[in-house]
Design a protein around this motif. Structure first.
Motif, mmCIF file in Angstrom:
data_model
loop_
_atom_site.group_PDB
_atom_site.id
_atom_site.type_symbol
_atom_site.label_atom_id
_atom_site.label_comp_id
_atom_site.label_asym_id
_atom_site.label_seq_id
_atom_site.Cartn_x
_atom_site.Cartn_y
_atom_site.Cartn_z
ATOM 1 N N LEU A 216 1.700 -4.966 0.975
ATOM 2 C CA LEU A 216 0.571 -4.530 0.319
ATOM 3 C C LEU A 216 0.171 -3.141 0.564
ATOM 4 O O LEU A 216 -0.458 -2.324 -0.396
ATOM 5 C CB LEU A 216 -0.492 -5.554 0.158
ATOM 6 N N TYR A 217 -0.043 -2.958 1.874
ATOM 7 C CA TYR A 217 -0.443 -1.696 2.498
ATOM 8 C C TYR A 217 0.358 -0.628 2.128
ATOM 9 O O TYR A 217 -0.254 0.556 1.801
ATOM 10 C CB TYR A 217 -0.592 -1.807 4.096
ATOM 11 N N LEU A 220 0.278 0.424 -1.457
ATOM 12 C CA LEU A 220 -0.988 1.352 -1.625
ATOM 13 C C LEU A 220 -1.057 2.772 -1.217
ATOM 14 O O LEU A 220 -1.512 3.503 -1.601
ATOM 15 C CB LEU A 220 -2.094 0.579 -1.012
ATOM 16 N N VAL A 221 -0.332 2.648 0.219
ATOM 17 C CA VAL A 221 -0.481 4.071 0.937
ATOM 18 C C VAL A 221 0.760 4.909 0.860
ATOM 19 O O VAL A 221 0.527 6.124 0.849
ATOM 20 C CB VAL A 221 -0.709 3.803 2.450
ATOM 21 N N PRO A 223 4.097 4.078 -1.100
ATOM 22 C CA PRO A 223 5.296 3.178 -1.936
ATOM 23 C C PRO A 223 6.710 3.975 -2.023
ATOM 24 O O PRO A 223 7.512 2.931 -2.338
ATOM 25 C CB PRO A 223 4.732 3.192 -3.143
#
Length: 306
Positions: A216-217, A220-221, A223
């Motif tokens: 997930l991180y 978001l940061v 991809p």
């Protein structure tokens, strides 16, 4: 002494995983290399848990009752596995960063300070009791790893000065790995199950948190990392598989024995790496390295019989 066998298994698997991650780090971002360790590991951990719970744990029952009972997970357990998951991600990221350092050998040696750190923190905060012989083995192992780490630098006649950045990264990696292991052991002792089965549950929780959270991180940061991983998907799957099997061995060994002893015995990974370098890469073994290897052997023997 089953913890010894699990530790030796972990060492062999971890050596292979590190080699694969080191190769992948040349093509993939640090976060991506870190994620490769966890990405496909949870299904493997789940399969191991099911096999262990349905067959191994019940192999001694008279009726052979092959059933999986879902244990209760207290808040303390959840807190411990979350901390372990986050700290292991941090430790792995630091280790991958060390791959990119010029004096990687010294940094990796400092990362192996986890055995000594685990002994100190375990005694101060986790109620671990280590014998005098065990402490001597832990300290001796730390000295041996440092000797081996600076050996190549001294051999080339270069200054053995440690870059402050490498020093900080190495110690941070070792500290995070030590705390991860201590939290894993505490979590395994929280559940009212056989220790090996508890370790399997801890592993599933930790890997699930790591794979989900880090994915997930990255989504978001950064991809684009997923595209990098897809280009090397076979290597990523192999890293996840080898890493998960290694974690099975590590988590089980640490549930059965003090973390500092397990990690000290695990330092024979350095010996294995040097042996592979000697026979596969034709590297010459120096007198300093022979001394370091002997010290590691003595340290490993001391903690096995502590």
């Amino acid at each position: 002494m089953s913890w010894v066998l699990f530790t030796l298994g972990a060492v062999f698997l971890q050596t292979g995983r590190n080699a694969l991650q080191s190769r992948l780090s040349a093509h993939v971002d640090t976060l991506g290399v870190t994620l490769s360790r966890f990405l496909f590991a949870p299904p493997i951990a789940l399969a191991y848990l099911l096999i262990h719970s349905l067959f191994i744990s019940n192999s001694h029952t008279a009726m052979g009752d092959h059933s999986l009972t879902l244990p209760s997970f207290p808040l303390r357990f959840i807190t411990l596995v979350v901390l372990a998951a986050v700290l292991q991600i941090a430790a792995t990221s630091f280790m991958v960063t060390l791959f990119k350092q010029r004096n990687f050998a010294i940094g990796a040696g400092l990362a192996k300070s986890e055995a000594l750190v685990a002994g100190i923190l375990g005694t101060l905060f986790f109620g671990s009791y280590l014998s005098v012989v065990g402490w001597l083995g832990i300290v001796l192992g730390g000295v041996a790893v440092f000797i081996l780490s600076i050996g190549k630098t001294l051999q080339t006649g270069k200054t053995a000065r440690i870059n402050p950045k490498t020093l900080a990264i190495g110690l941070a990696s070792g500290g995070c790995f030590a705390l991860t292991s201590l939290f894993v052991r505490e979590a395994s002792h929280t559940l009212t199950l056989p220790l090996t089965q508890s370790a399997a549950w801890v592993l599933l929780w930790v890997l699930g948190i790591q794979a989900t959270g880090l994915s997930l991180y990255i989504a978001l940061v950064k991809p684009i990392i997923f595209k990098q991983l897809m280009r090397h998907i076979r290597t990523v799957v192999l890293i996840s598989t080898v890493s998960c099997l290694g974690s099975v061995c590590w988590f089980t060994a640490m549930a059965l024995q003090h973390v500092a002893y397990v990690k000290t015995l695990g330092q024979i990974e350095v010996l294995l790496t040097l042996v592979l370098a000697h026979f596969w890469l034709n590297d010459k073994v120096t007198t300093r390295e022979i001394v370091g290897l002997i010290l590691i052997g003595v340290a490993a023997t001391m903690v096995m019989w502590a």
